[in-house]
Design an enzyme around this catalytic site. Structure first.
Site, PDB file in Angstrom:
ATOM      1  N   ARG A   5       0.825  -1.473   0.196  1.00  0.00           N
ATOM      2  CA  ARG A   5      -0.402  -0.322  -0.065  1.00  0.00           C
ATOM      3  C   ARG A   5       0.957   1.487   0.149  1.00  0.00           C
ATOM      4  O   ARG A   5       0.199   2.395   1.043  1.00  0.00           O
ATOM      5  CB  ARG A   5      -0.951   0.201   1.351  1.00  0.00           C
ATOM      6  CG  ARG A   5      -1.882  -0.919   0.545  1.00  0.00           C
ATOM      7  CD  ARG A   5      -3.580  -0.583   0.071  1.00  0.00           C
ATOM      8  NE  ARG A   5      -4.136  -1.341   0.515  1.00  0.00           N
ATOM      9  CZ  ARG A   5      -5.422  -1.374   1.029  1.00  0.00           C
ATOM     10  NH1 ARG A   5      -5.786  -0.682   1.853  1.00  0.00           N
ATOM     11  NH2 ARG A   5      -6.069  -2.561   0.637  1.00  0.00           N
TER      12      ARG A   5
ATOM     13  N   ARG B 260      -3.819   6.930   0.713  1.00  0.00           N
ATOM     14  CA  ARG B 260      -3.696   8.038   1.590  1.00  0.00           C
ATOM     15  C   ARG B 260      -2.982   9.234   2.462  1.00  0.00           C
ATOM     16  O   ARG B 260      -3.313   9.722   2.724  1.00  0.00           O
ATOM     17  CB  ARG B 260      -4.908   7.811   2.351  1.00  0.00           C
ATOM     18  CG  ARG B 260      -6.884   7.594   1.496  1.00  0.00           C
ATOM     19  CD  ARG B 260      -7.573   7.619   2.536  1.00  0.00           C
ATOM     20  NE  ARG B 260      -7.724   6.197   2.824  1.00  0.00           N
ATOM     21  CZ  ARG B 260      -8.735   5.243   3.391  1.00  0.00           C
ATOM     22  NH1 ARG B 260      -9.969   5.827   3.643  1.00  0.00           N
ATOM     23  NH2 ARG B 260      -8.227   4.255   4.072  1.00  0.00           N
TER      24      ARG B 260
ATOM     25  N   ARG C  47      -7.583  11.258  -5.929  1.00  0.00           N
ATOM     26  CA  ARG C  47      -8.039  10.787  -5.053  1.00  0.00           C
ATOM     27  C   ARG C  47      -9.631  11.860  -5.207  1.00  0.00           C
ATOM     28  O   ARG C  47     -11.323  11.332  -5.868  1.00  0.00           O
ATOM     29  CB  ARG C  47      -8.422  10.106  -3.779  1.00  0.00           C
ATOM     30  CG  ARG C  47      -9.798   9.712  -3.384  1.00  0.00           C
ATOM     31  CD  ARG C  47      -9.675   8.096  -3.946  1.00  0.00           C
ATOM     32  NE  ARG C  47     -10.594   7.951  -3.222  1.00  0.00           N
ATOM     33  CZ  ARG C  47     -11.873   7.399  -2.962  1.00  0.00           C
ATOM     34  NH1 ARG C  47     -12.275   7.960  -4.022  1.00  0.00           N
ATOM     35  NH2 ARG C  47     -12.395   6.272  -2.548  1.00  0.00           N
TER      36      ARG C  47
ATOM     37  N   ASP D  63      -6.904  -3.276  -6.990  1.00  0.00           N
ATOM     38  CA  ASP D  63      -7.160  -3.718  -5.763  1.00  0.00           C
ATOM     39  C   ASP D  63      -7.434  -5.348  -6.264  1.00  0.00           C
ATOM     40  O   ASP D  63      -7.707  -5.350  -7.673  1.00  0.00           O
ATOM     41  CB  ASP D  63      -8.429  -3.193  -5.349  1.00  0.00           C
ATOM     42  CG  ASP D  63      -8.934  -3.205  -3.830  1.00  0.00           C
ATOM     43  OD1 ASP D  63      -8.123  -2.702  -3.215  1.00  0.00           O
ATOM     44  OD2 ASP D  63     -10.146  -4.110  -4.062  1.00  0.00           O
TER      45      ASP D  63
ATOM     46  N   TYR E 201     -14.379 -11.879   0.356  1.00  0.00           N
ATOM     47  CA  TYR E 201     -15.511 -10.210   0.263  1.00  0.00           C
ATOM     48  C   TYR E 201     -16.714 -10.605  -0.473  1.00  0.00           C
ATOM     49  O   TYR E 201     -17.987  -9.947  -0.177  1.00  0.00           O
ATOM     50  CB  TYR E 201     -14.303  -9.326  -0.096  1.00  0.00           C
ATOM     51  CG  TYR E 201     -13.694  -9.085   0.457  1.00  0.00           C
ATOM     52  CD1 TYR E 201     -13.472  -7.913   0.923  1.00  0.00           C
ATOM     53  CD2 TYR E 201     -11.906  -9.481   0.328  1.00  0.00           C
ATOM     54  CE1 TYR E 201     -12.647  -7.537   1.688  1.00  0.00           C
ATOM     55  CE2 TYR E 201     -11.282  -8.596   1.492  1.00  0.00           C
ATOM     56  CZ  TYR E 201     -11.103  -7.822   2.135  1.00  0.00           C
ATOM     57  OH  TYR E 201     -10.696  -7.661   2.789  1.00  0.00           O
TER      58      TYR E 201
HETATM   59  O1  1CP Z   1      -0.358   0.426  -3.370  1.00  0.00           O
HETATM   60  C1  1CP Z   1      -0.248  -0.685  -3.438  1.00  0.00           C
HETATM   61  O2  1CP Z   1       0.130  -1.856  -2.466  1.00  0.00           O
HETATM   62  C2  1CP Z   1      -1.395  -1.248  -4.219  1.00  0.00           C
HETATM   63  C3  1CP Z   1      -2.459  -1.208  -4.623  1.00  0.00           C
HETATM   64  C4  1CP Z   1      -3.853  -1.835  -3.567  1.00  0.00           C
HETATM   65  C5  1CP Z   1      -3.612  -3.467  -2.815  1.00  0.00           C
HETATM   66  C6  1CP Z   1      -2.458  -4.112  -3.197  1.00  0.00           C
HETATM   67  C7  1CP Z   1      -4.906  -1.343  -2.954  1.00  0.00           C
HETATM   68  C8  1CP Z   1      -5.102   0.098  -3.005  1.00  0.00           C
HETATM   69  N1  1CP Z   1      -6.036  -2.524  -2.785  1.00  0.00           N
HETATM   70  C9  1CP Z   1      -4.611  -3.282  -2.958  1.00  0.00           C
HETATM   71  C10 1CP Z   1      -4.804  -4.975  -2.310  1.00  0.00           C
HETATM   72  C11 1CP Z   1      -5.918  -5.521  -1.347  1.00  0.00           C
HETATM   73  N2  1CP Z   1      -7.376  -4.794  -1.326  1.00  0.00           N
HETATM   74  C12 1CP Z   1      -5.778  -5.951  -0.222  1.00  0.00           C
HETATM   75  C13 1CP Z   1      -4.832  -7.256   0.147  1.00  0.00           C
HETATM   76  C14 1CP Z   1      -4.259  -6.849   0.986  1.00  0.00           C
HETATM   77  C15 1CP Z   1      -4.464  -6.589   1.842  1.00  0.00           C
HETATM   78  O3  1CP Z   1      -4.151  -6.890   2.906  1.00  0.00           O
HETATM   79  O4  1CP Z   1      -4.320  -4.882   2.955  1.00  0.00           O
HETATM   80  C16 1CP Z   1      -7.015  -6.179   0.187  1.00  0.00           C
HETATM   81  C17 1CP Z   1      -7.710  -7.264   1.100  1.00  0.00           C
HETATM   82  C18 1CP Z   1      -8.137  -5.469  -0.222  1.00  0.00           C
HETATM   83  C19 1CP Z   1      -9.308  -4.863  -0.119  1.00  0.00           C
HETATM   84  C20 1CP Z   1      -9.652  -3.801   0.104  1.00  0.00           C
HETATM   85  N3  1CP Z   1     -10.063  -2.063  -1.145  1.00  0.00           N
HETATM   86  C21 1CP Z   1      -9.862  -3.178   1.288  1.00  0.00           C
HETATM   87  C22 1CP Z   1      -9.348  -3.767   2.268  1.00  0.00           C
HETATM   88  C23 1CP Z   1     -10.697  -3.622   3.273  1.00  0.00           C
HETATM   89  C24 1CP Z   1     -10.705  -4.446   4.699  1.00  0.00           C
HETATM   90  O5  1CP Z   1     -11.432  -5.632   5.006  1.00  0.00           O
HETATM   91  O6  1CP Z   1      -9.870  -4.755   5.711  1.00  0.00           O
HETATM   92  C25 1CP Z   1     -10.091  -1.439   0.766  1.00  0.00           C
HETATM   93  C26 1CP Z   1     -10.104  -0.632   1.910  1.00  0.00           C
HETATM   94  C27 1CP Z   1     -10.123  -1.299  -0.301  1.00  0.00           C
HETATM   95  C28 1CP Z   1     -10.084   0.093  -0.990  1.00  0.00           C
HETATM   96  C29 1CP Z   1      -8.856   0.194  -1.300  1.00  0.00           C
HETATM   97  N4  1CP Z   1      -7.496  -0.245  -2.212  1.00  0.00           N
HETATM   98  C30 1CP Z   1      -6.449   0.611  -2.454  1.00  0.00           C
HETATM   99  C31 1CP Z   1      -6.644   1.623  -1.593  1.00  0.00           C
HETATM  100  C32 1CP Z   1      -5.805   2.619  -1.640  1.00  0.00           C
HETATM  101  C33 1CP Z   1      -7.893   1.523  -0.554  1.00  0.00           C
HETATM  102  C34 1CP Z   1      -8.370   2.687  -0.041  1.00  0.00           C
HETATM  103  C35 1CP Z   1      -9.494   3.662  -0.930  1.00  0.00           C
HETATM  104  C36 1CP Z   1      -9.269   5.152  -0.831  1.00  0.00           C
HETATM  105  O7  1CP Z   1     -10.074   5.354  -0.158  1.00  0.00           O
HETATM  106  O8  1CP Z   1      -8.688   5.798  -1.209  1.00  0.00           O
END
Ligand code: 1CP
Length: 345
Positions: free
Chosen positions: A25, A29, A38, A75, A151
């Protein structure tokens, strides 16, 4: 002379002089320039699926920090979206999906438009591949079937995984149909990412750790093994990192039998155990607690040094134990990069 990128060197079992580093990540943010993009975008998925924007935010952290990899901004939930499930991201609530609860619901999913719907991810990869700083590698990724299915079935994040476990434990034969579908489409999607310029792949199984031992073998490890096998059969050279978060001593089963090139460790994995039991078999990546990156100072420096002292004598990539959280101070990330790159084995 062409020098191999440090991340790729480590993933082929070497120990280059400088320990490579990237952060899960790393785009997100905590970066003001990310928040600016964003705010101008309609929704999170639009951002992921607009190649110019996805490429821009992918490169943002590499402009600030000397990171050894870019991970494509996307994602894991683009897969359910591309299968036709309704997926939205709500401010402060995380992902929301129209849940799949029965075998009949599986009939609503279709892989027919998958390639077309995920073409923007390939376009974003091509853009980033052409704009990488020297020495940085490009990482593509997908979620492992168990985590993505959680999910899809829970309809979003979950605390107890009640719905998916009821299905997986109670009716394994029909649950397998969903897992098999995800193995199939995820393997194809990863191969296409390689063709679009991804040099490394990471498979995120963020919720593997909630399963019982046998469930883990069947629903987390086996599908991951099958994806690794298929991707490597199709594109033999590509290194694959697997992140089975929270599986504890079962990390050994992944080191032994997953066919991956590296394992990404969560912050709870004991370092000595990782060095003794895992590193002789695979390269390791990890595992600073993301909250230590928030805290900074001596606490962060001491733990980072402990990780490096224990693991950097073998093939090792510095990373976090899970993703960067939004409240992380940017200066702490800069300090960590300096510390890791200044480390001498
Ligand atoms: O920079 C990076 O790492 C690349 C972008 C990336 C990756 C690899 C994002 C952007 N998401 C992911 C993978 C991801 N998404 C995972 C696996 C890794 C982990 O465990 O963190 C999972 C479980 C998700 C699902 C997801 N998408 C969540 C998690 C919710 C939970 O159950 O805890 C969330 C909050 C998102 C949205 C998301 N994806 C990525 C970002 C930057 C965001 C936040 C969105 C925003 O508000 O801008």
């Amino acid at each position: 002379m062409l020098v191999e990128k440090p991340l790729l060197q480590v993933l082929s079992g070497k120990t280059p002089p400088r320990v490579p580093l990237w952060l899960m990540r790393q785009a997100g943010r905590y970066l003001p320039e990310y928040r600016a993009v964003r705010e101008k975008t309609a929704g999170f998925l639009d951002m992921c699926l607009t190649p110019e924007l996805a490429a821009e935010v992918t490169l943002q952290p590499l402009r600030r920090f000397p990171l050894d990899a870019a991970i494509i901004f996307s994602d894991i939930l683009v897969i359910p979206y591309a299968l036709g499930q309704k997926v939205t991201f709500e401010e402060g609530r995380g992902p929301v999906l129209e849940p799949i609860r029965t075998v009949a619901d599986l009939g609503r999913l279709s892989a027919a438009r998958m390639t077309e719907m995920l073409a923007p991810v390939e376009a974003a990869l091509r853009r980033v591949a052409g704009a990488l700083p020297e020495g940085a590698a490009l990482i593509g990724f997908a979620g492992a079937p168990w985590t993505v299915a959680s999910y899809m079935i829970e309809g979003g994040s979950s605390r107890d995984f009640a719905a998916i476990k009821r299905w997986a434990y109670g009716d394994p034969d029909s649950f397998r149909r969903l897992i098999d579908l995800l193995v199939e489409v995820t393997s194809d999607y990863l191969v296409r990412q390689v063709d679009a310029g991804a040099e490394v792949l990471q498979i995120f199984d963020s919720w593997a750790g909630v399963l019982v031992e046998r469930g883990l073998d069947i629903w987390a490890l086996a599908p991951t093994v099958e994806i690794v096998r298929r991707v490597k059969a199709a594109r033999p050279g590509v290194p694959i990192i697997v992140f089975p978060r929270g599986v504890g001593t079962q990390y050994a089963a992944y080191a032994e039998g997953s066919g991956c090139d590296a394992l990404s460790l969560d912050q709870a994995v004991p370092l000595d155990l990782a060095r003794r039991e895992l590193q002789p078999r695979v390269a390791l990546q990890g595992n600073l607690d993301p909250m230590l990156l928030v805290a900074g100072g001596a606490a962060m420096r001491d733990e980072a040094a402990r990780i490096l002292e224990t693991l950097a004598s073998g093939p090792f990539v510095f990373n976090l134990g899970h993703g960067i959280v939004p409240q992380t101070p940017v200066e702490h990330v800069a300090e960590l990069c300096e510390l890791v790159h200044g480390w001498r084995r």
